[in-house]
Design a protein around this motif. Structure first.
Motif, short mmCIF file in Angstrom:
data_model
loop_
_atom_site.label_atom_id
_atom_site.label_comp_id
_atom_site.label_asym_id
_atom_site.label_seq_id
_atom_site.Cartn_x
_atom_site.Cartn_y
_atom_site.Cartn_z
N ARG A 17 0.83 -1.21 0.00
CA ARG A 17 0.00 0.00 0.00
C ARG A 17 0.87 1.26 0.00
N GLN A 34 4.16 1.76 -0.72
CA GLN A 34 5.11 1.95 -1.81
C GLN A 34 4.50 1.62 -3.17
N ASN A 35 3.21 1.26 -3.17
CA ASN A 35 2.48 0.94 -4.39
C ASN A 35 3.18 -0.13 -5.22
N THR A 95 3.45 -4.07 -6.65
CA THR A 95 2.52 -5.15 -7.02
C THR A 95 3.21 -6.50 -7.12
N HIS A 130 -4.57 -3.88 -3.40
CA HIS A 130 -4.77 -2.96 -4.52
C HIS A 130 -6.23 -2.92 -4.96
N THR A 138 -7.77 -0.50 -2.58
CA THR A 138 -7.33 0.84 -2.92
C THR A 138 -8.10 1.37 -4.12
#
Length: 110
Positions: free
Chosen positions: A50, A52-53, A55, A85, A88
């Motif tokens: 979340r 540092q975004n 995947t 994600h 988010t």
């Protein structure tokens, strides 16, 4: 029926311990170990994905300071990342789809 003072104190301490364990288990963040080789927990993976975004589980493990060792945990880590994600994206869509306010000057121009 009268409880002796020593036994009453023991019962009270036992009750306090039980309530403390219950409160910790109910209100604490779930912390399941995902990677036993490095000791990475689900909450750690969620936080890094979340904040540092990221995947890719391998990149998340690098950010946590421990590279992938045996790889048996990567499927679970990928599911956790996808859930983070997806949540988010749901939050972003909910904030974008709010009703828009129309400028009165634009309404008068039409």
């Amino acid at each position: 029926m009268r409880i002796p003072p020593r036994r009453g104190r023991l019962l009270l301490l036992t009750l306090i311990r039980i309530l403390t364990i219950f409160a910790v288990s109910v209100y604490a963040e779930p912390r399941m170990y995902v990677c036993l080789c490095n000791g990475h927990r689900s909450s750690d993976i969620e936080r890094v994905a979340r904040d540092q975004n990221l995947t890719c589980p391998k990149a998340i493990y690098q950010a946590l300071g421990g590279p992938v060792c045996c790889g048996t945990c990567l499927n679970v880590a990928q599911e956790i990342v996808e859930d983070v994600h997806a949540k988010t994206m749901t939050e972003v869509v909910e904030t974008v789809v709010e009703p828009t306010v129309v400028c009165p000057r634009l309404m008068a121009a039409e």
